[in-house]
Motif scaffolding. Structure first.
Motif, PDB file in Angstrom:
ATOM      1  N   UNK A  95      30.664  14.761   2.443  1.00 24.41           N
ATOM      2  CA  UNK A  95      29.909  15.942   2.700  1.00 24.41           C
ATOM      3  C   UNK A  95      30.788  17.232   2.682  1.00 24.41           C
ATOM      4  N   UNK A  96      31.923  17.096   1.631  1.00 23.91           N
ATOM      5  CA  UNK A  96      32.673  18.275   1.509  1.00 23.91           C
ATOM      6  C   UNK A  96      33.363  19.057   3.051  1.00 23.91           C
ATOM      7  N   UNK A  97      33.577  17.992   3.749  1.00 25.26           N
ATOM      8  CA  UNK A  97      34.230  18.683   5.002  1.00 25.26           C
ATOM      9  C   UNK A  97      34.935  17.695   5.802  1.00 25.26           C
ATOM     10  N   UNK A  98      35.739  18.227   6.447  1.00 25.91           N
ATOM     11  CA  UNK A  98      36.852  17.186   7.052  1.00 25.91           C
ATOM     12  C   UNK A  98      36.194  16.486   8.176  1.00 25.91           C
ATOM     13  N   UNK A  99      36.545  15.214   8.315  1.00 29.60           N
ATOM     14  CA  UNK A  99      35.921  14.352   9.123  1.00 29.60           C
ATOM     15  C   UNK A  99      36.753  13.484   9.860  1.00 29.60           C
ATOM     16  N   UNK A 100      38.090  13.763  10.074  1.00 32.04           N
ATOM     17  CA  UNK A 100      39.170  13.137  10.996  1.00 32.04           C
ATOM     18  C   UNK A 100      40.500  13.362  10.344  1.00 32.04           C
ATOM     19  N   UNK A 101      40.710  12.691   9.286  1.00 29.35           N
ATOM     20  CA  UNK A 101      42.029  12.666   8.443  1.00 29.35           C
ATOM     21  C   UNK A 101      41.920  13.217   6.883  1.00 29.35           C
ATOM     22  N   UNK A 485      46.481  14.111  -4.818  1.00 28.83           N
ATOM     23  CA  UNK A 485      45.727  15.221  -4.132  1.00 28.83           C
ATOM     24  C   UNK A 485      44.799  14.992  -3.188  1.00 28.83           C
ATOM     25  N   UNK A 486      45.354  15.383  -1.949  1.00 25.12           N
ATOM     26  CA  UNK A 486      44.240  14.794  -0.983  1.00 25.12           C
ATOM     27  C   UNK A 486      43.584  16.030  -0.050  1.00 25.12           C
ATOM     28  N   UNK A 487      42.085  15.899  -0.206  1.00 26.84           N
ATOM     29  CA  UNK A 487      41.397  17.014   0.363  1.00 26.84           C
ATOM     30  C   UNK A 487      41.495  16.892   1.850  1.00 26.84           C
ATOM     31  N   UNK A 488      41.386  18.050   2.441  1.00 24.63           N
ATOM     32  CA  UNK A 488      41.444  18.369   4.179  1.00 24.63           C
ATOM     33  C   UNK A 488      40.089  19.069   4.210  1.00 24.63           C
ATOM     34  N   UNK A 489      39.757  20.005   3.528  1.00 25.81           N
ATOM     35  CA  UNK A 489      38.348  20.654   3.639  1.00 25.81           C
ATOM     36  C   UNK A 489      38.090  21.081   2.296  1.00 25.81           C
ATOM     37  N   UNK A 490      36.651  21.087   2.086  1.00 23.96           N
ATOM     38  CA  UNK A 490      36.169  21.335   0.802  1.00 23.96           C
ATOM     39  C   UNK A 490      36.356  20.083  -0.084  1.00 23.96           C
ATOM     40  N   UNK A 508      37.822  23.811  -7.237  1.00 21.21           N
ATOM     41  CA  UNK A 508      37.253  23.725  -5.763  1.00 21.21           C
ATOM     42  C   UNK A 508      35.681  23.779  -5.898  1.00 21.21           C
ATOM     43  N   UNK A 509      35.008  22.737  -5.414  1.00 26.22           N
ATOM     44  CA  UNK A 509      33.597  22.611  -5.938  1.00 26.22           C
ATOM     45  C   UNK A 509      32.707  22.876  -4.648  1.00 26.22           C
ATOM     46  N   UNK A 510      33.198  23.198  -3.475  1.00 26.45           N
ATOM     47  CA  UNK A 510      32.246  23.469  -2.360  1.00 26.45           C
ATOM     48  C   UNK A 510      31.867  24.896  -2.399  1.00 26.45           C
ATOM     49  N   UNK A 511      30.742  25.277  -2.767  1.00 23.35           N
ATOM     50  CA  UNK A 511      30.127  26.834  -2.923  1.00 23.35           C
ATOM     51  C   UNK A 511      29.871  27.350  -1.807  1.00 23.35           C
ATOM     52  N   UNK A 512      29.657  26.771  -0.557  1.00 24.14           N
ATOM     53  CA  UNK A 512      29.409  27.339   0.773  1.00 24.14           C
ATOM     54  C   UNK A 512      29.801  26.590   1.854  1.00 24.14           C
ATOM     55  N   UNK A 513      29.903  27.092   3.071  1.00 25.89           N
ATOM     56  CA  UNK A 513      30.556  26.421   4.133  1.00 25.89           C
ATOM     57  C   UNK A 513      29.777  25.156   4.259  1.00 25.89           C
ATOM     58  N   UNK A 514      30.299  23.999   4.998  1.00 25.90           N
ATOM     59  CA  UNK A 514      29.611  22.698   4.878  1.00 25.90           C
ATOM     60  C   UNK A 514      28.984  22.688   6.286  1.00 25.90           C
ATOM     61  N   UNK A 515      28.021  21.896   6.493  1.00 22.27           N
ATOM     62  CA  UNK A 515      27.787  21.225   7.773  1.00 22.27           C
ATOM     63  C   UNK A 515      28.956  20.498   8.494  1.00 22.27           C
ATOM     64  N   UNK A 516      29.536  20.959   9.283  1.00 19.41           N
ATOM     65  CA  UNK A 516      30.815  20.440   9.625  1.00 19.41           C
ATOM     66  C   UNK A 516      30.797  19.182  10.522  1.00 19.41           C
ATOM     67  N   UNK A 517      31.621  18.280  10.861  1.00 20.28           N
ATOM     68  CA  UNK A 517      32.001  17.334  11.855  1.00 20.28           C
ATOM     69  C   UNK A 517      32.838  17.842  12.651  1.00 20.28           C
ATOM     70  N   UNK A 518      34.043  18.334  12.130  1.00 19.15           N
ATOM     71  CA  UNK A 518      35.291  18.826  12.602  1.00 19.15           C
ATOM     72  C   UNK A 518      35.254  20.247  12.715  1.00 19.15           C
ATOM     73  N   UNK A 519      36.362  20.695  13.051  1.00 18.90           N
ATOM     74  CA  UNK A 519      36.707  22.202  13.017  1.00 18.90           C
ATOM     75  C   UNK A 519      36.611  22.799  11.575  1.00 18.90           C
ATOM     76  N   UNK A 520      35.924  23.694  11.287  1.00 23.14           N
ATOM     77  CA  UNK A 520      35.838  24.396   9.999  1.00 23.14           C
ATOM     78  C   UNK A 520      37.022  25.138   9.807  1.00 23.14           C
ATOM     79  N   UNK A 521      37.721  24.825   8.680  1.00 25.18           N
ATOM     80  CA  UNK A 521      38.810  25.751   7.965  1.00 25.18           C
ATOM     81  C   UNK A 521      38.656  26.138   6.615  1.00 25.18           C
TER      82      UNK A 521
END
Length: 793
Positions: A95-101, A485-490, A508-521
């Motif tokens: 989902x283009x968003x951090x989900x733990x690690x 190269x390891x994504x953390x966010x985006x 960087x492909x995420x063109x908008x803030x994602x629906x997050x699971x963890x803290x948004x950065x």
């Protein structure tokens, strides 16, 4: 001297030493446990013991391993009769968003633009299926791209997105058996009912829905709402035996039991690949005995991330060094094998042949499963907490095979791989009966099946990613992730370069803030070794729209939850020409060290950025011109990285990392000569006054020590090895403290391997010549002992 001198219990024999005369007295044996293995017993259908790839990029580096090591690791995970033989693989729906690690990429970053070739989860599932065509596959989302439902996960958009994802799986010749909703974010009744309808109308009626990948609360609504009940096939709860617990008790509320639904521990474990073995052994058995749960899914499947990220050693296999090819198969893998190599989904539990040894939890537990041929069976026994040896008498009945019984065992108290998954002597039953003596701290499998085995492949030794390092990104397919190269966010993916540049770049492909699971950065991705100290990192950058992009260096500890911050330095540039050198930390506090402006960089134009680190000196340049410098000693070592502002689809090209000399000294481990273990900050604590200890070397940031020009030994960049209270007497604790320049934080590394305090002239010493994990370190009078000699790694 007369009288009793000491008492020792050795192997069930009481040894008394009285006046120099040894007397032996038998200790009363525990009564033997009798177990009837009854093939006619009722029991639920077994769904499998498996593991999870996802919940945060934990498999990321596996795809970058070279052959043959990559194939060896995959064999240990999935190949029947070889290793963990995982029976169910749960994969993240990115989902283009951090989900733990870490973050995993979406197949649809923006509405309508579907790319089925992103990421590595489909690749991993293909590898699993190639080794075991019968493995079950399960998909679950932790987050989602922000365009979905206008930011609302519980929307028709999300149901349609899952159908698109299933279509991508089909393109990779993968059929999903199970599909979940939103990981650990409760549930929406109408949405699940809509998902069931959408799956049915889209040709996926065979896909079963798991709800709610959270707790058991969903059972109440299932029981009161027939339409909802018809949509849900499986109730999946997380950590039903307790979060990161000993898993001694795995109860299920009556509402779940009475629902008539299949019950799973759909996420469990979250423990170190070795030290989690005891808990896993309990949980796999007790989940069924206590709660009739028919699947156990360990989080995660593999620890394929760098050690500065959260939960770096959790899984079945440690595989964090694709550059060296090094990997280690964990004790957890062999605990799983004690079930998975002797069973298959579709077998049946035998309730009357499962329970606690002697009716006592402390003695251990056992479960028996019957094959679909109604003859073969396997009994899995754990004696994790048993106080001594115990005998079990088995009687076989109800149509089960009375043929030869094969015994396999794993010694959970051993650190020797040779003691894991051992084929013991076979037993020939007499009249359908046989006996077995069980030792404490073990997992046993007693089985009439054959075909089991223990893989023999081994990887090379550990080694660092050496500098210089460079990548122009031209050698990858579009949608791939650049090596290491390891994504953390985006989502940082390979794409065609913009502004007329030939070849491929990272975008960087995420063109908008994602629906997050963890803290948004802000979107960011990391690459390299946490121990890199002095170097220059450079890269070209192109801003596609108004915003900023960053080149990062000395990035080390990345926090999970809370603020979600990162210890790192940043060179940030904006389209209007503003630039700044920043320092950030895990509390998400950002400090500006230097700033200024250059001519506007604009959009859709390429520029070159560089950051140089030499001791405490930081130099930033744009388009070959030095724009600013800073002097800061907060972070002494770390990875490089790319970052952008939220929604900025910037591009990066021509990454280069070259080593420097400078005054920062070397960074690496400090290893005890006697113990072979590393100087370690317990629990990766950053609390001043924490006493350091010996621990197995694992590459963690809490084991990386930088020798500064001032004679300090720094960890995390800003903390120093220190004599507690600036003490100078033998026995003074050796701790970490915020670096302050005091002489108690200065050390001399000597030619004989000793490390002496400048203030005290005493040696860094492993207390009482200890060599085990957790041995605390102190200052002591130098005596030449191996517990006072160290090597730098």
């Amino acid at each position: 001297m007369t009288g009793v001198r000491r008492l020792r219990l050795l192997l069930g024999v009481l040894v008394l030493v009285v006046g120099g005369v040894v007397g032996v007295a038998a200790v009363p044996a525990e009564a033997a446990t009798s177990i009837t293995l009854n093939g006619g017993s009722a029991g639920r259908v077994f769904d499998g013991v498996g593991a999870i790839s996802g919940g945060g990029g934990n498999s990321r580096l596996l795809i970058d391993y070279p052959e043959p090591q990559r194939g060896q690791i995959l064999d240990y995970l999935f190949k029947p009769g070889y290793g963990a033989a995982v029976q169910m693989l749960k994969i993240e729906i990115g989902g283009d968003t951090n989900s733990t690690s870490g973050a995993e990429p979406s197949v649809e970053h923006t509405r309508g633009a579907v790319n089925c070739d992103v990421g590595y989860e489909f690749w991993l599932a293909q590898q699993a299926k190639a080794r075991n065509p019968d493995i079950k596959l399960y998909g679950l989302a932790w987050g989602a791209p922000g365009w979905i439902g206008g930011g609302n996960f519980w929307s028709t958009d999300m149901a349609n997105y899952l159908v698109s994802w299933l279509g991508c799986a089909k393109q990779h010749n993968l059929s999903l058996d199970y599909l979940g909703g939103w990981n650990e974010r409760n549930y929406n009744i109408g949405w699940y009912e809509n998902l069931r309808s959408t799956l049915n109308s889209s040709g996926y009626s065979a896909v079963k829905i798991v709800g709610a990948d959270s707790d058991w609360g969903i059972a109440n609504d299932i029981n009161s709402n027939p339409a909802f009940a018809s949509a849900i096939s499986v109730i999946g709860a997380h950590y039903p035996c307790g979060y990161r617990s000993a898993q001694t008790s795995c109860g299920v509320p009556a509402a779940a039991t009475n629902s008539g639904k299949t019950l799973w521990a759909s996420e469990n474990g979250s423990d170190d690949y070795n030290s989690g073995a005891q808990a896993m052994a309990r949980g796999i058995n007790r989940g069924y005995i206590d709660g009739r749960m028919t699947a156990y899914l360990n989080w995660p499947i593999v620890a394929a991330i760098t050690p500065n990220l959260p939960y770096p050693t959790m899984g079945l296999v440690l595989a964090s060094q694709p550059w060296s090819g090094h990997y280690t198969v964990g004790k957890n893998a062999w605990v799983q094998a004690q079930t998975t190599q002797f069973t298959a989904p579709g077998w049946h539990y035998l309730d009357s042949s499962s329970g606690y040894l002697g009716g006592n939890r402390g003695n251990g537990s056992y479960v028996t499963l019957k094959s679909t041929n109604n003859s073969d069976y396997s009994t899995v026994i754990e004696t994790v907490d048993a106080g001594g040896a115990q005998t079990v008498n088995f009687a076989v009945t109800g149509g089960l095979s009375s043929g030869a019984v094969h015994v396999w065992s794993t010694n959970l108290n051993s650190g020797n791989q040779a003691d894991y998954f051992v084929h013991e002597s076979d037993i020939t039953p007499s009249g359908g009966s046989y006996s077995l003596t069980l030792q404490p701290g073990r997992v046993y499998t007693v089985t009439t099946t054959t075909g089991q085995g223990k893989g023999t492949a081994a990887g090379p030794g550990a080694g660092g990613l050496s500098l210089p390092y460079a990548d122009n990104f031209d050698g990858y397919a579009t949608g791939a992730e650049a090596k290491y190269l390891m994504d953390w966010q985006g989502a940082f993916e390979v794409a065609g370069c913009g502004a007329g540049r030939a070849g491929r770049c990272v975008r960087q492909m995420s063109a908008q803030a994602p629906i997050t699971w963890d803290t948004l950065s802000d979107p960011h991705a990391l690459l390299g070794e946490p121990g890199w100290g002095n170097y220059t990192v450079s890269s070209d950058v192109l801003l596609e729209k108004s915003g900023y992009a960053e080149l990062m260096g000395r990035a080390n500890t990345q926090s999970y939850g809370g603020a979600g911050g990162l210890n790192a330095y940043h060179l940030r540039v904006s389209d209007n020409g503003a630039w700044s050198i920043l320092s950030s930390n895990t509390n998400a506090t950002v400090t500006t060290l230097a700033h200024g402006t250059v001519a506007a960089l604009g959009t859709n134009r390429w520029h070159s950025l560089a950051l140089t680190f030499a001791g405490s000196a930081i130099t930033a340049s744009i388009d070959g011109v030095t724009v600013g410098t800073a002097n800061d000693r907060t972070w002494g070592a770390g990875q490089i990285g790319y970052a952008t502002s939220q929604g900025e689809t910037a591009q990066f090209d021509n990454l280069s990392i070259t080593p420097g000399s400078g005054s920062g000294g070397s960074t690496g481990t400090i290893v005890g000569a006697d113990s072979g273990r590393c100087v370690d900050v317990p629990g990766a604590s950053q609390t001043a006054g924490t006493q350091v200890e010996l621990w197995d070397c694992n590459g963690g940031a809490n084991q990386q020590w930088t020798a500064s020009a001032a004679g300090e030994l720094r960890v995390y960049g800003s903390d120093c090895l220190d004599a507690d209270g600036q003490g100078t007497t033998a026995g003074t604790k050796v701790v970490i403290s915020v670096c302050s320049g005091t002489t108690s934080q200065q050390w001399k590394v000597n030619a004989d391997g000793t490390i002496t305090g400048v203030r005290s002239s005493l040696c860094l010493d492993a207390t009482s010549a200890g060599t085990g994990n957790g041995t605390l370190l102190e200052l002591w009078t130098c005596n030449g002992g191996g517990n006072q000699r160290w090597t730098r790694g």
